[in-house]
Design a protein around this motif. Structure first.
Motif, short mmCIF file in Angstrom:
data_model
loop_
_atom_site.label_atom_id
_atom_site.label_comp_id
_atom_site.label_asym_id
_atom_site.label_seq_id
_atom_site.Cartn_x
_atom_site.Cartn_y
_atom_site.Cartn_z
N THR A 496 0.83 -1.21 0.00
CA THR A 496 0.00 0.00 0.00
C THR A 496 0.86 1.26 0.00
O THR A 496 0.63 2.19 -0.78
CB THR A 496 -0.94 -0.01 1.22
N GLU A 497 1.88 1.28 0.87
CA GLU A 497 2.75 2.45 0.95
C GLU A 497 3.42 2.74 -0.40
O GLU A 497 3.48 3.89 -0.84
CB GLU A 497 3.82 2.22 2.02
N GLU A 500 0.88 3.70 -3.31
CA GLU A 500 0.46 5.09 -3.12
C GLU A 500 1.56 6.06 -3.53
O GLU A 500 1.31 7.07 -4.19
CB GLU A 500 0.04 5.33 -1.67
N ARG A 503 1.79 6.14 -7.28
CA ARG A 503 0.65 6.84 -7.87
C ARG A 503 0.78 8.35 -7.68
O ARG A 503 0.41 9.13 -8.57
CB ARG A 503 -0.67 6.33 -7.28
N ARG A 504 1.30 8.77 -6.53
CA ARG A 504 1.54 10.20 -6.34
C ARG A 504 2.56 10.72 -7.35
O ARG A 504 2.49 11.87 -7.79
CB ARG A 504 2.01 10.49 -4.92
N ALA A 546 -5.62 0.19 -2.87
CA ALA A 546 -4.54 1.06 -3.35
C ALA A 546 -4.65 1.33 -4.84
O ALA A 546 -4.24 2.39 -5.32
CB ALA A 546 -3.19 0.44 -3.01
N GLY A 551 -9.00 7.07 -6.62
CA GLY A 551 -8.30 6.71 -5.38
C GLY A 551 -7.77 7.92 -4.64
O GLY A 551 -7.90 9.06 -5.07
N SER A 553 -4.49 9.19 -1.63
CA SER A 553 -3.26 8.91 -0.90
C SER A 553 -2.83 10.13 -0.09
O SER A 553 -2.83 11.25 -0.60
CB SER A 553 -2.13 8.51 -1.85
N GLU A 555 0.14 12.10 1.60
CA GLU A 555 1.60 12.26 1.51
C GLU A 555 2.12 12.65 2.90
O GLU A 555 2.12 13.82 3.28
CB GLU A 555 1.96 13.33 0.48
N SER A 611 -4.48 13.77 -11.51
CA SER A 611 -4.32 13.67 -10.07
C SER A 611 -4.39 15.08 -9.49
O SER A 611 -3.82 16.02 -10.07
CB SER A 611 -2.97 13.03 -9.72
N SER A 643 -6.97 5.99 2.44
CA SER A 643 -5.53 5.98 2.73
C SER A 643 -5.35 6.23 4.21
O SER A 643 -6.07 7.06 4.79
CB SER A 643 -4.82 7.06 1.90
N LYS A 645 -2.29 6.60 7.48
CA LYS A 645 -0.92 6.69 7.95
C LYS A 645 -0.93 6.71 9.48
O LYS A 645 -1.73 7.43 10.09
CB LYS A 645 -0.23 7.96 7.44
#
Length: 879
Positions: A496-497, A500, A503-504, A546, A551, A553, A555, A611, A643, A645
């Motif tokens: 997942t980390e 993401e 994708r960023r 993910a 989707g 995420s 950061e 995005s 998402s 963290k």
């Protein structure tokens, strides 16, 4: 268009007789049977196939009538093939992955025919073979692993058909090669027509051309068919057509064949992948078909199309996949047909993990590869090499293939795959070349499309045991006393980390490794228990989220926060769909019970293929504890993706009274340490005043061990230790580019060496205490020692080895196999030296620019650790 010129095709798959031998003599008995297609370990009763050199197959089939041409076709067989029809040797071939065609007309008879096929071992192939290499395979099992059939037709015949879609003009270009196999010239009528595959409805008018062929020669014609009401092929709408090509000759009963195809174009434009003129982002995994052939539970599953559809289509689509790499070798040909029919994009890779064979043989087999599979719309990329380079392949063979098939890009010529095994085998992030990947910055700003088709070095078998390549990796991230449950959870966390992150970065193709392979191999696969049941591991559920096309995420690399701290983060919302998407972004803090402590909502609209970063300010809770920063995408109150963290809110540390009552002599790199200690009412003096002030601890800051100010006082430092006091050295390797040996006292040196670690290792971001009850870790939980504020990827221990010349007692470890001492102490006379490699610089007090993503900023855990370290160093003096 007449239809009398039908080609007859007799599929010969099924149960064949089978016999292994040690020599090349025809067997005198047939003691086994085997399913074709399969490989030799499927024989019944089972045989010790490794003890034999040759493997013989025998079947019979009935032919009601004869025609002018007859061919035995073996689509895929390994390793080295010889064929006999009714006792006549038709020939042989060393191709292992592409089709083989044998002229059987002279040997074929009306009624019952006998076909015998022999294959051999990989090690007996001639040096010119393009069989390739795979360093992670322990065995190469022979067998007829593709379909076998006999075709009958008239002469001349349709030999090759190539279909090239032109979607801008709604036209299909058909390149048809006709072969005359007689000793006489022939003039034929070649005609073509396009129909919808499912309905059979004609969508073009028939076209025909007259061709004159010389004896034993070929001629080619090109047709351009406008398509009425053209439907594009895509993963979401896998619409198929078929092109029928027919040859008519007055002295022959002619020939015809049908070729499936899709109206789709896959190109590269301005560094992006384009499907049918629109940007597409590829999400998926890898299928190592030939490694899977070694799986103990495999059986005949690779040829069971019901099972294949589940593993190739149903499960991946349910988890938001649209793409696979067929890794190190082609799959059974029917897999490509299923991908065409149900819409799965494929990258087809040759078995070249380092090349083998001659240029001529490779050129021959690559040509046949494209001729066999070039009509599949699902195949969008040809892949010649894995983790290697070869000038002949890249500069000679691939350019020739691009002329043969101008419709697809090639790896590694048009796109280069990257294998960033970071946050696992390697460090959290890489800012330089690491193994088979460039730095992340180079990847993000690449002029060519970026394809990350291997990452996530976290491989667990079907029972969740670590694979052979996981030695030292699990300990690096979970510590010495990890549990299976932690290993399972971490696999999902890690994928997942990284997904993401990529994708960023807007990476064009994201494919963690490995979806399907050999369970007992070095990389296992993503299914639990017997592979026949196709029960997904939790990693697939993590990927479903993910990979969500619409989707989200967060950061955020920091993990440690002060109570009530305001932290500004970016939340990225992705839209990989072909149409714009709208929804609600929900973001905030969640406690351990899943309750929202703070949340904000806002409407969000993201254009197709784009995005959008959203700046969010998060107020941290006032109470110390473990929390989760969470972001969600909602549509009509339905959760689409999320998402998360981890966030640890830690109390601001205070110095204990004992430390405040004693002086710390400081030889620091800057004023940060002094400012921090002064802010905690700890008495500070210089190294020159340590004796007159009665300092109990000498603190040597980053890089200052090398200074003349320290080295000129080695005698005084030695006496300091003899008096029962402590020298604390912070990050002694700071600034060392190669290797150094530096003195700490008159009889104690430190050997410092920067490791190469080009393919593994690197810096560390996770640290593990040897004894969690030690005073160093007072007020610090084990999870607090995983990732630190600021620093690229949370770096806390550098890529160096630091070794004392006297015995040491390790207090904390990190690195692969936890082989790197992160904190250790060395007894010296009545005193001791404590070496702390944890990077506290930039993390004790605030500095300018600390709001940047990887800038160092105050970290409550490292502040607490630093105070604990000095308190521990002080306590032993005179006690």
């Amino acid at each position: 268009m007449e239809t009398r010129a039908r080609r007859r095709k007799y599929l010969l798959n099924g149960i064949w007789f089978f016999q292994p031998t040690t020599n090349d003599a025809l067997p005198t008995s047939w003691d086994h049977t085997i399913v074709v297609p399969s490989v030799v370990d499927c024989a019944e009763p089972r045989c010790r196939w490794r003890e034999f050199s040759y493997f013989w197959y025998r079947t019979t089939f009935d032919i009601p009538s004869l025609r002018e041409c007859a061919f035995v076709v073996i689509e895929q067989a390994m390793f080295g093939t010889e064929v006999w029809l009714n006792g006549t040797h038709l020939g042989g071939d060393i191709a292992c992955y592409t089709s083989q065609e044998y002229d059987g007309q002279a040997a074929l008879k009306r009624g019952v025919n006998e076909l015998i096929v022999r294959v051999g071992r990989r090690e007996d192939l001639p040096p010119r073979s393009a069989v390739g290499n795979d360093q992670e395979r322990t065995e190469w099992i022979p067998g007829i692993w593709g379909d076998v059939y006999l075709t009958q037709c008239g002469n001349p015949r349709v030999k090759l058909v190539q279909v090239i879609p032109h979607i801008q003009t709604a036209t299909v270009e058909a390149r048809v090669t006709v072969e005359n196999r007689s000793e006489h010239p022939a003039t034929v009528v070649l005609s073509t027509i396009v129909r919808e595959k499912r309905s059979g409805k004609p969508v073009s008018t028939p076209q025909e051309q007259n061709l004159t062929l010389t004896p034993n020669n070929t001629a080619a014609a090109v047709f351009h068919h406008p398509i009425d009401g053209m439907h594009l092929w895509s993963p979401d709408s896998p619409f198929l057509y078929e092109l029928e090509s027919q040859v008519l000759h007055p002295a022959s009963d002619g020939d015809s064949c049908v070729q499936d195809f899709g109206m789709r174009e896959f190109t590269i434009h301005d560094g992006d992948f384009m499907l049918n003129g629109r940007k597409i982002l590829l999400r998926g995994g890898n299928i190592a078909f030939h490694r899977f052939l070694l799986d103990a539970d495999r059986g005949t599953l690779p040829w069971n199309l019901e099972w294949v559809k589940k593993v190739l289509i149903d499960i991946p689509k349910a988890h938001n996949f649209n793409f696979f790499r067929c890794h190190l070798g082609h799959v059974y040909n029917r897999w490509y047909g299923l991908a065409d029919e149900y819409g799965m994009l494929l990258q087809d890779e040759w078995m070249f993990w380092t090349t083998s064979g001659s240029k001529e043989q490779t050129m021959k087999e690559f040509t046949r590869w494209l001729q066999d599979n070039g009509h599949h719309p699902s195949i969008i990329i040809w892949d010649a090499l894995n983790e290697c380079t070869d000038d002949i392949v890249q500069k000679e063979i691939v350019p020739a293939m691009k002329k043969l098939d101008p419709t697809r890009p090639w790896e590694p010529v048009d796109v280069v795959e990257e294998h960033p095994y970071i946050y696992s085998l390697g460090p959290v992030l890489n800012d330089r070349k690491f193994g088979f990947t460039r730095s992340l910055a180079e990847i993000e700003h690449s002029f060519k499309p970026t394809m990350l088709n291997e990452f996530c070095w976290w491989w667990l078998d079907k029972d969740f045991n670590p694979s052979s390549l996981m030695s030292g990796v699990i300990e690096r991230w979970l510590g010495p006393r990890w549990t299976k449950e932690q290993a399972i959870a971490h696999q999902s966390y890690l994928v997942t980390e990284l997904v993401e992150l990529f994708r960023r970065m807007r990476v064009d193709a994201i494919q963690p490794f490995v979806y399907l392979s050999n369970n007992a191999g070095p990389t296992a696969h993503w299914f639990v228990g017997n592979i026949a049941s196709l029960q997904p591991k939790p990693i697939l559920a993590a990927l479903k989220n993910a990979f969500s096309p619409f989707g989200v995420s967060i950061e955020l690399w920091d993990r440690h926060f002060f109570p009530s701290e305001l932290r500004r983060v970016r939340v990225f919302v992705f839209n990989d769909e072909q149409e714009g998407q709208s929804g609600t972004l929900r973001c905030g803090l969640v406690n351990a019970s899943g309750e929202w402590l703070y949340e904000m909502k806002q409407a969000i609209t993201v254009a197709a293929g784009e995005s959008v970063p959203v700046a969010v300010t998060l107020p941290m809770p006032p109470r110390v504890g473990s929390y989760v920063v969470r972001a969600e995408i909602l549509q009509d109150e339905r959760l689409i993706a999320y998402s998360e963290k981890p966030a640890f809110v830690c109390a601001r540390p205070s110095a204990p009274r004992l430390l405040k009552e004693r002086f710390v002599a400081v030889l620091g790199a800057d004023d940060e340490t002094v400012e921090f200690l002064a802010g905690h009412d700890v008495g500070v003096c210089s190294i020159s005043d340590m004796n007159t002030k009665g300092a109990s601890v000498l603190l040597v800051g980053e890089g200052k061990l090398f200074s003349s100010e320290y080295q000129s006082r080695l005698g005084a430092a030695t006496k300091f230790l003899q008096a029962g006091k402590t020298i604390v050295i912070i990050e002694p390797e700071w600034g060392v580019r190669d290797r150094e040996t530096i003195s700490v006292a008159l009889e104690l040196d430190l050997h410092i060496c920067k490791r190469e670690d080009k393919d593994k290792g690197g810096y560390d971001s996770y640290v593990f205490a040897e004894d969690e009850t030690h005073p160093l870790w007072q007020g610090i939980l084990p999870d607090h020692l995983k990732m630190f504020n600021g620093g690229y990827g949370g770096e806390v221990v550098s890529q160096h080895d630091v070794t004392p010349t006297r015995p040491m007692h390790v207090l904390a470890r990190c690195g692969l196999g936890l082989a790197v001492p992160a904190v250790f102490e060395v007894p010296m006379d009545k005193g001791r030296v404590i070496v702390s490699r944890l990077q506290v610089r930039g993390r004790l007090v605030s500095s300018t620019g600390a709001d940047q993503l990887f800038a160092r900023r105050p970290d409550p855990v490292l502040q607490r650790y630093f105070i604990n370290l000095l308190a521990y160093a002080s306590e032993r003096v005179g006690d």
